[in-house]
Design an enzyme around this catalytic site. Structure first.
Site, short mmCIF file in Angstrom:
data_model
loop_
_atom_site.label_atom_id
_atom_site.label_comp_id
_atom_site.label_asym_id
_atom_site.label_seq_id
_atom_site.Cartn_x
_atom_site.Cartn_y
_atom_site.Cartn_z
N GLU A 118 -4.97 8.31 -3.60
CA GLU A 118 -4.60 6.92 -3.26
C GLU A 118 -5.10 5.98 -4.35
O GLU A 118 -5.90 6.38 -5.21
CB GLU A 118 -5.19 6.54 -1.89
CG GLU A 118 -4.46 7.23 -0.74
CD GLU A 118 -5.02 6.90 0.63
OE1 GLU A 118 -5.80 5.96 0.76
OE2 GLU A 118 -4.67 7.63 1.57
N HIS A 241 -2.36 -4.87 2.83
CA HIS A 241 -1.81 -3.61 2.35
C HIS A 241 -0.47 -3.92 1.68
O HIS A 241 0.34 -4.65 2.24
CB HIS A 241 -1.61 -2.63 3.51
CG HIS A 241 -1.45 -1.22 3.07
ND1 HIS A 241 -0.35 -0.78 2.36
CD2 HIS A 241 -2.25 -0.13 3.21
CE1 HIS A 241 -0.48 0.51 2.10
NE2 HIS A 241 -1.64 0.93 2.60
N ARG A 287 -5.39 -2.09 -4.47
CA ARG A 287 -4.53 -2.79 -3.50
C ARG A 287 -4.38 -4.28 -3.73
O ARG A 287 -3.30 -4.83 -3.55
CB ARG A 287 -5.14 -2.61 -2.12
CG ARG A 287 -4.40 -1.62 -1.35
CD ARG A 287 -5.04 -1.39 -0.05
NE ARG A 287 -4.92 0.04 0.16
CZ ARG A 287 -5.30 0.65 1.25
NH1 ARG A 287 -5.88 -0.02 2.20
NH2 ARG A 287 -5.13 1.93 1.37
N HIS A 348 -4.26 -6.10 6.64
CA HIS A 348 -4.53 -4.69 6.95
C HIS A 348 -5.97 -4.42 7.34
O HIS A 348 -6.24 -3.70 8.29
CB HIS A 348 -4.17 -3.87 5.71
CG HIS A 348 -4.34 -2.38 5.85
ND1 HIS A 348 -3.63 -1.65 6.76
CD2 HIS A 348 -5.13 -1.50 5.18
CE1 HIS A 348 -3.96 -0.37 6.66
NE2 HIS A 348 -4.90 -0.26 5.72
N ARG A 383 -11.93 -3.23 -0.34
CA ARG A 383 -12.22 -1.85 0.08
C ARG A 383 -11.38 -0.84 -0.71
O ARG A 383 -10.18 -1.01 -0.89
CB ARG A 383 -11.90 -1.69 1.56
CG ARG A 383 -12.03 -0.28 2.07
CD ARG A 383 -11.68 -0.21 3.53
NE ARG A 383 -10.30 -0.52 3.75
CZ ARG A 383 -9.36 0.39 4.05
NH1 ARG A 383 -9.67 1.66 4.15
NH2 ARG A 383 -8.13 0.01 4.25
#
Ligand code: FAD
Ligand code: SIN
Length: 533
Positions: A118, A241, A287, A348, A383
């Site tokens: 990811e 997100h 992100r 998100h 995060r």
């Protein structure tokens, strides 16, 4: 009055993990808003980040987490969580969790777990159960909980407020004594008393009009802790997100970052790969970078969405690796093996929350917070993908160990039962519904991915009006779940705006056009808020 040794608010990964660890020591109540599996955990797709392969190292996972966190992570917390991860994963597997296995055998010819990739991770390290990791976690944990006679689950019960010694007028240290809880089916309020109360209430995606979160995510834990006098920090860092399915009939369906991890490419509607010019990691950039780039493309072109294209991968691979995403998109008429997926960013994850140490301890005695509701210092300003399930596992374990290392405190406080006073049934529920919509829309429009001080101030003054109206409703009318949640999203929205206005810089997820750069005075500085006495 219901008396327990441990009161746990929430039945996601954090609450259930904690419950299983303390059950041998006393009676446990798990209070949960809807049915027991309904939680953010249940919808987690990508997986759990943890170092399990020979090619990977703790150092690399720590470095990736610190880089994503944009200078605001607490390094000692990051190290603890990363290094204790593998032991907690092993426990989860021993409980019955089934992670996906790799088609390739390990060096000694045995089975090995499949590792996904990811954004922001420099190695493949995401353990997953195809694309329904959270559902499998809930299944395994709930099965283990069902086998524990000491644990009682109260479904369709919504915690209203924490009961603290200070609120009851006692002087001295502020201690949490339990919570008032609304029983939705019986339409009455219970008093739950316990020497240990654990907030495991998850995040607050529903504060925003568009979110990947299910309806339970209304920030109740942060709002209750704030009202009880706990410190709350870093609420400005709301993670959007980048890829939520864009379809008029789809509510909150995430297209996992793992799709980009397996080669999915972001494109404009006319097919341009716009991430090439934005970041060396292209579609797999962190992100915050990807969400801002999509937001900017949509604003430039006026398009309602962008495309995520994985059609260049073999159809068999896509269907086997992402069965849930494939089937869900198909139901909306999109065959992801043959056509690109329309996506938009959506709220998100809450990186801030109730201030805790790495053992879940808050600044109120007897009150602990674990999982998304807590701000431990792991995530900093942004995060790293799939670090939240890991944090919940490790911190729930540590909180339980810490609490079990000493005798449970004895309480001789007198707790009054809930008083409804002269409250009557609400005359115009349309006001509650209208305020929900107004609040979520104003947060989306004024406190979204790109902020300015003017927009934040506008949001602040509108929120003040809304809060006044909601308070009048709360005091005059008999409580309903909608009203309780509205009161909480209003509190959390106000905290997000307040924290965003405190921070005169752009760092991680807090991007403010009036302060486009990092401010060295705010490096390593949390934005902390507390209720005025
Ligand atoms: P939750 O799982 O959200 O549980 C909260 C619980 O509290 C629920 O049971 C709820 O009903 C209850 N509750 C809330 N308020 C009250 C109240 N007032 N009274 C009683 N009960 C209450 N993270 C990853 O690490 N990897 C991923 O792949 C991943 N994918 C995700 C995909 C989606 C679609 C979403 C939404 C999130 C994802 N995340 C992922 C984030 C991760 O799922 C959450 O951060 C994590 O599951 C939070 O766990 P939790 O136990 O803290 O809270
Ligand atoms: C995802 O699958 O993209 C979600 C992962 C996360 O939020 O950590």
């Amino acid at each position: 009055m219901k008396q327990f040794d441990f009161l746990i608010l929430g039945s996601g990964i954090a609450g259930l993990t904690f419950a299983l660890k303390v059950a041998p020591r006393g009676r446990v109540a798990i209070v949960t808003k809807k049915d027991r599996a309904e939680s953010n955990t249940n919808y987690a797709q990508g997986g759990i980040a943890s170092v399990t392969s020979k090619e990977d190292s703790f150092e690399s996972h720590v470095r990736d987490t610190l880089t994503a966190g944009a200078g605001l992570c607490k390094e000692s917390v990051v190290r603890t969580i990363v290094e204790e991860g593998p032991a907690r994963i092993a426990e989860l597997i021993a409980l019955g969790m089934k992670f996906s296995e790799s088609a390739a055998p390990s060096e000694d010819g045995g089975k090995q777990l499949d590792l996904g990739r990811e954004g922001g991770h420099s190695e493949r390290r995401i353990l997953h159960a195809k694309d329904v990791t959270g559902r499998e976690i809930e299944r395994a944990l709930l099965a283990a909980v069902a086998a524990q006679p000491n644990i009682e689950i109260f479904e369709n019960h919504i915690a209203i407020d924490l009961i603290t010694s200070q609120k009851l007028g006692y002087v001295g240290e502020n201690r949490c004594l339990g919570a008032y809880v609304f029983d939705k089916k019986a339409n009455r309020v219970w008093t739950f008393a316990a020497p240990v109360t654990v907030l495991a209430t998850g995040g607050c995606g529903k504060v925003y009009l568009y979110t990947t979160n299910p309806d339970i995510a209304t920030g109740d834990g942060v709002a209750m802790a704030f009202r009880a006098g706990a410190s709350i920090a870093n609420m400005e860092f709301v993670q959007f997100h980048p890829t939520c399915l864009y379809h008029p009939k789809a509510k909150s369906f995430l297209i996992s970052e793992a799709v980009r991890g397996e080669g999915g490419i972001l494109k404009t509607l006319d097919g341009r790969e716009f991430m090439d010019a934005v970041h060396p990691l292209k579609s797999l950039a962190p992100r915050d970078v990807v969400a801002r780039a999509i937001d900017s493309e949509m604003k430039k072109s006026g398009a309602d969405c962008v495309h995520l294209d994985i059609t260049h991968k073999p159809a068999k691979f896509i269907i086997e690796r992402f069965p849930n995403i494939y089937q869900t998109c198909l139901r909306y008429g999109i065959d992801i093996t043959r056509e690109p997926i329309p996506v938009v960013p959506a709220a998100h994850y809450q990186c801030g929350g109730v201030v805790t140490n790495v053992d879940g301890g808050t600044d109120i005695a007897g009150l602990f917070a674990v999982g998304e509701v807590a701000c431990t210092g792991l995530h900093g300003a942004n995060r790293l993908a799939s670090n939240s399930l890991l944090e919940a596992l490790v911190c729930a374990h540590r909180a339980a160990e810490k609490i079990l290392s000493a005798p449970l405190p004895k309480s001789d406080f007198k707790i009054p039962v809930w008083q409804s006073g002269n409250a009557t049934n609400a005359d115009e529920l349309v006001v509650v519904a209208h305020n929900w919509d107004e609040l979520r829309r104003l947060m989306w429009d004024y406190v979204g991915i790109v902020r300015t001080n003017k927009r934040l101030q506008r949001a602040q003054s509108r929120l003040a009006n809304l809060q006044q109206e909601i308070q009048e409703y709360y005091w005059n009318f008999i409580v309903t779940a909608d009203l309780l949640e509205l009161r909480n999203i209003a509190t959390v929205a106000e905290l997000i705006v307040r924290c965003a206005l405190m921070r005169p810089e752009s760092r991680g997820l807090n991007y403010n056009l009036d302060f486009p750069d990092l401010n060295p005075d705010w490096a390593q500085r949390d934005s902390v808020v507390r209720k005025e006495k």
